[in-house]
Structures are given as C-alpha cells and as structure tokens.
Motif scaffolding. Sequence first.
Motif, PDB file in Angstrom:
ATOM      1  N   PRO A  22       5.216   6.409  -4.552  1.00  0.00           N
ATOM      2  CA  PRO A  22       4.475   5.150  -4.655  1.00  0.00           C
ATOM      3  C   PRO A  22       5.225   4.038  -3.924  1.00  0.00           C
ATOM      4  O   PRO A  22       6.449   4.095  -3.759  1.00  0.00           O
ATOM      5  CB  PRO A  22       4.417   4.889  -6.161  1.00  0.00           C
ATOM      6  CG  PRO A  22       5.477   5.722  -6.755  1.00  0.00           C
ATOM      7  CD  PRO A  22       5.717   6.869  -5.834  1.00  0.00           C
ATOM      8  N   PRO A  23       4.518   3.003  -3.515  1.00  0.00           N
ATOM      9  CA  PRO A  23       5.166   1.910  -2.762  1.00  0.00           C
ATOM     10  C   PRO A  23       6.273   1.219  -3.542  1.00  0.00           C
ATOM     11  O   PRO A  23       7.250   0.756  -2.934  1.00  0.00           O
ATOM     12  CB  PRO A  23       4.019   0.936  -2.473  1.00  0.00           C
ATOM     13  CG  PRO A  23       2.783   1.672  -2.728  1.00  0.00           C
ATOM     14  CD  PRO A  23       3.091   2.824  -3.612  1.00  0.00           C
ATOM     15  N   GLU A  24       6.156   1.164  -4.874  1.00  0.00           N
ATOM     16  CA  GLU A  24       7.211   0.535  -5.664  1.00  0.00           C
ATOM     17  C   GLU A  24       8.522   1.313  -5.569  1.00  0.00           C
ATOM     18  O   GLU A  24       9.603   0.726  -5.476  1.00  0.00           O
ATOM     19  CB  GLU A  24       6.800   0.431  -7.142  1.00  0.00           C
ATOM     20  CG  GLU A  24       5.559  -0.375  -7.395  1.00  0.00           C
ATOM     21  CD  GLU A  24       4.287   0.428  -7.201  1.00  0.00           C
ATOM     22  OE1 GLU A  24       4.343   1.676  -7.246  1.00  0.00           O
ATOM     23  OE2 GLU A  24       3.231  -0.189  -6.976  1.00  0.00           O
ATOM     24  N   GLU A  25       8.419   2.644  -5.584  1.00  0.00           N
ATOM     25  CA  GLU A  25       9.606   3.484  -5.467  1.00  0.00           C
ATOM     26  C   GLU A  25      10.226   3.328  -4.081  1.00  0.00           C
ATOM     27  O   GLU A  25      11.455   3.258  -3.944  1.00  0.00           O
ATOM     28  CB  GLU A  25       9.242   4.949  -5.737  1.00  0.00           C
ATOM     29  CG  GLU A  25      10.379   5.922  -5.588  1.00  0.00           C
ATOM     30  CD  GLU A  25      11.495   5.728  -6.595  1.00  0.00           C
ATOM     31  OE1 GLU A  25      11.271   5.065  -7.626  1.00  0.00           O
ATOM     32  OE2 GLU A  25      12.606   6.215  -6.334  1.00  0.00           O
ATOM     33  N   ARG A  30      14.589   1.075  -0.772  1.00  0.00           N
ATOM     34  CA  ARG A  30      14.969   0.216   0.357  1.00  0.00           C
ATOM     35  C   ARG A  30      15.932  -0.879  -0.109  1.00  0.00           C
ATOM     36  O   ARG A  30      16.940  -1.158   0.551  1.00  0.00           O
ATOM     37  CB  ARG A  30      13.730  -0.391   1.003  1.00  0.00           C
ATOM     38  CG  ARG A  30      14.041  -1.210   2.257  1.00  0.00           C
ATOM     39  CD  ARG A  30      12.820  -1.882   2.826  1.00  0.00           C
ATOM     40  NE  ARG A  30      12.253  -2.800   1.843  1.00  0.00           N
ATOM     41  CZ  ARG A  30      11.020  -2.737   1.370  1.00  0.00           C
ATOM     42  NH1 ARG A  30      10.195  -1.817   1.811  1.00  0.00           N
ATOM     43  NH2 ARG A  30      10.597  -3.594   0.471  1.00  0.00           N
ATOM     44  N   ASP A  31      15.639  -1.478  -1.269  1.00  0.00           N
ATOM     45  CA  ASP A  31      16.518  -2.519  -1.803  1.00  0.00           C
ATOM     46  C   ASP A  31      17.902  -1.970  -2.150  1.00  0.00           C
ATOM     47  O   ASP A  31      18.915  -2.620  -1.896  1.00  0.00           O
ATOM     48  CB  ASP A  31      15.881  -3.165  -3.031  1.00  0.00           C
ATOM     49  CG  ASP A  31      14.643  -3.954  -2.678  1.00  0.00           C
ATOM     50  OD1 ASP A  31      14.455  -4.281  -1.485  1.00  0.00           O
ATOM     51  OD2 ASP A  31      13.845  -4.241  -3.604  1.00  0.00           O
TER      52      ASP A  31
END
Length: 105
Positions: A22-25, A30-31
């Motif tokens: 998912p985009p949140e993961e 990335r962070d």
Amino acid sequence: MTNTKPVRRRQPGRIFPEFTLPPEELARRRDERNARCQKARIVFDRVRPQLISEHYNWFIVIEPNSGDYFIDVDDNVAEKQAREKYPTGWLVTFRLNETGACGRI
C-alpha cells in the motif's frame, strides 16, 4: 498452407498483484531510508576532513545507528568488514571525496 506460430500476448499489470504494497507502507519505507541516509551523512561529514587527505576516493561504509565506519579502497572489502560486525544492520556507502558520490552520473 503456412503454419503460423501463435503469439502469446503479454498481460498488462503486475505479475504478482497480491504482493503490492500500500502507498502508506511505501511512504513509511521511504521516510526510514531518508532518515537513515541523513544519519549516515552526518557521520560522513564529521569524519571526511580527517580521512580525505590520506584516503582520497576510498569507500566508506557507515552503520548509521552506531556511527561506526569502515574504509577500504575496494567497496566490497569495506562492506564485508561492516557486515562482519553488523550482519543485519542497514549500511550506507559513500566515497571519500568532496561529494561522497559512489558512481558516475
């Protein structure tokens, strides 16, 4: 009569759609990667002036959480030394030069 070889059409989309993150993961990863690189960059900027004169263009592998670093003229050797001490940790590699870049752009 000519025999034509059937052409298999390529299916659009992902090969394994069940493994899509998912985009949140993706944003979390990335962070984490950016934070790790920032910590390694601080260590690199601190030790670079001491090492650059004698080891110019050598590789430096930094373990960002401890601040330990390993240098060698060969990046594989430096990484091997780091992996012996930190077998599962994340490592960041720089070159001991003005920019720290490891490859060609």
